[in-house]
Design an enzyme around this catalytic site. Structure first.
Site, PDB file in Angstrom:
ATOM      1  N   ASP A  38       0.828  -1.204   0.000  1.00  0.00           N
ATOM      2  CA  ASP A  38       0.000   0.000   0.000  1.00  0.00           C
ATOM      3  C   ASP A  38       0.862   1.255   0.000  1.00  0.00           C
ATOM      4  OD1 ASP A  38       0.781   0.621   2.592  1.00  0.00           O
ATOM      5  OD2 ASP A  38      -1.117   0.082   3.526  1.00  0.00           O
ATOM      6  N   LYS A  60      -3.701   3.341  -1.642  1.00  0.00           N
ATOM      7  CA  LYS A  60      -4.833   4.255  -1.671  1.00  0.00           C
ATOM      8  C   LYS A  60      -4.455   5.510  -0.912  1.00  0.00           C
ATOM      9  CE  LYS A  60      -7.673   1.217   0.186  1.00  0.00           C
ATOM     10  NZ  LYS A  60      -6.968  -0.059   0.056  1.00  0.00           N
ATOM     11  N   MET A 175      -4.970  10.315   9.692  1.00  0.00           N
ATOM     12  CA  MET A 175      -5.654  10.580   8.427  1.00  0.00           C
ATOM     13  C   MET A 175      -6.681  11.695   8.556  1.00  0.00           C
ATOM     14  SD  MET A 175      -6.168   6.611   7.229  1.00  0.00           S
ATOM     15  CE  MET A 175      -6.962   6.152   8.774  1.00  0.00           C
TER      16      MET A 175
END
Length: 250
Positions: A38, A60, A175
């Protein structure tokens, strides 16, 4: 003919520093026939893959998806059922906001052998490398880990930020840079002082690591004016004051 069945290792790559992957995780990575990695796992780790290993970018970031999650899930099952040993390399720890549990569920339901190799989570390691312990005898006896990025199909935060003001210790938000305005507004509405110490940690544990010490009320302004790069972690609480004493600890 009996169908060959492989296996999948969900590997936590750590916060970014290649030295912080576990010995067990590195061993599994080196033995894998297929490596699906990732966006938050260090590209340097891919140099550890064996010759001929198939490398698949499943990263992503915000709206940039090399593979959708359902595609990743299906590929993990597909390769394992072909008899391949698959390493699913994920930043931090696979199960802490990493969707590793969803992948493990899909694999279990498909009858695929799956193993989890925990990783050093950025939620603890990045703050401490920046001289900010998430707990401290004189400041916080507990810590709350929160995702600042909700599912894209939700129009509003599922998290009640106002409720996180009292009795939740240090707040560590992953995030959440793009949602910083809503986060700080919710916390202040809930009674938190806008002057509560806060820190924004960018690209933690890497050579590009940067630390921005600010306050809850100034989170959004600091991110905008300093053009803070992702990935970023926000830490809120008086433990942030300890950075002035401890400095960088990487």
């Amino acid at each position: 003919m009996t169908q060959m069945t492989g296996k999948v290792y969900l590997i936590g790559a750590g916060p970014g520093d290649t030295g912080l992957i576990t010995v067990k995780g590195l061993q599994a990575l080196r033995e894998a026939d297929v490596v699906m990695y990732d966006a938050l796992s260090s590209p340097e780790l891919l140099k550890e893959c064996k010759e001929g290993a198939e490398l698949i970018d499943a990263g992503k970031r915000a709206a940039d998806h090399h593979l959708r999650q359902w595609q990743t899930n299906d590929l993990l099952v597909e390769y394992a059922q072909k008899g391949k040993v698959v390493a699913r390399l994920k930043g931090g720890d696979p199960f802490l906001f990493g969707r590793g549990a969803e992948e493990a569920e899909k694999l279990r339901k498909a009858g695929v052998e799956v193993h989890v190799i925990p990783g050093v989570t950025s939620a603890i390691s990045v703050p401490e490398l920046c001289g900010i312990p998430v707990t401290h005898r004189d400041h916080a006896s507990m810590v709350t880990f929160i995702t600042g990025h909700e599912k894209g199909d939700r129009s509003e935060d599922r998290i009640d930020w106002k409720s996180l003001v009292g009795g939740h210790g240090t707040l560590v938000i992953l995030m959440g840079l793009e949602n910083a305005g809503n986060i700080s507004a919710g916390l202040v509405e809930g009674g938190m002082s806008p002057d509560m110490p806060a820190a924004i940690l960018s690209k933690g544990s890497t050579p590009d690591q940067k630390v921005y010490v600010t306050t809850v009320g100034d989170l959004e302004r600091t991110i905008r004016e300093e053009n803070v790069a992702t990935p970023g972690i926000m830490v809120i609480g008086t433990v942030v004051q300890l950075r002035a004493v401890l400095g960088d600890l990487a």
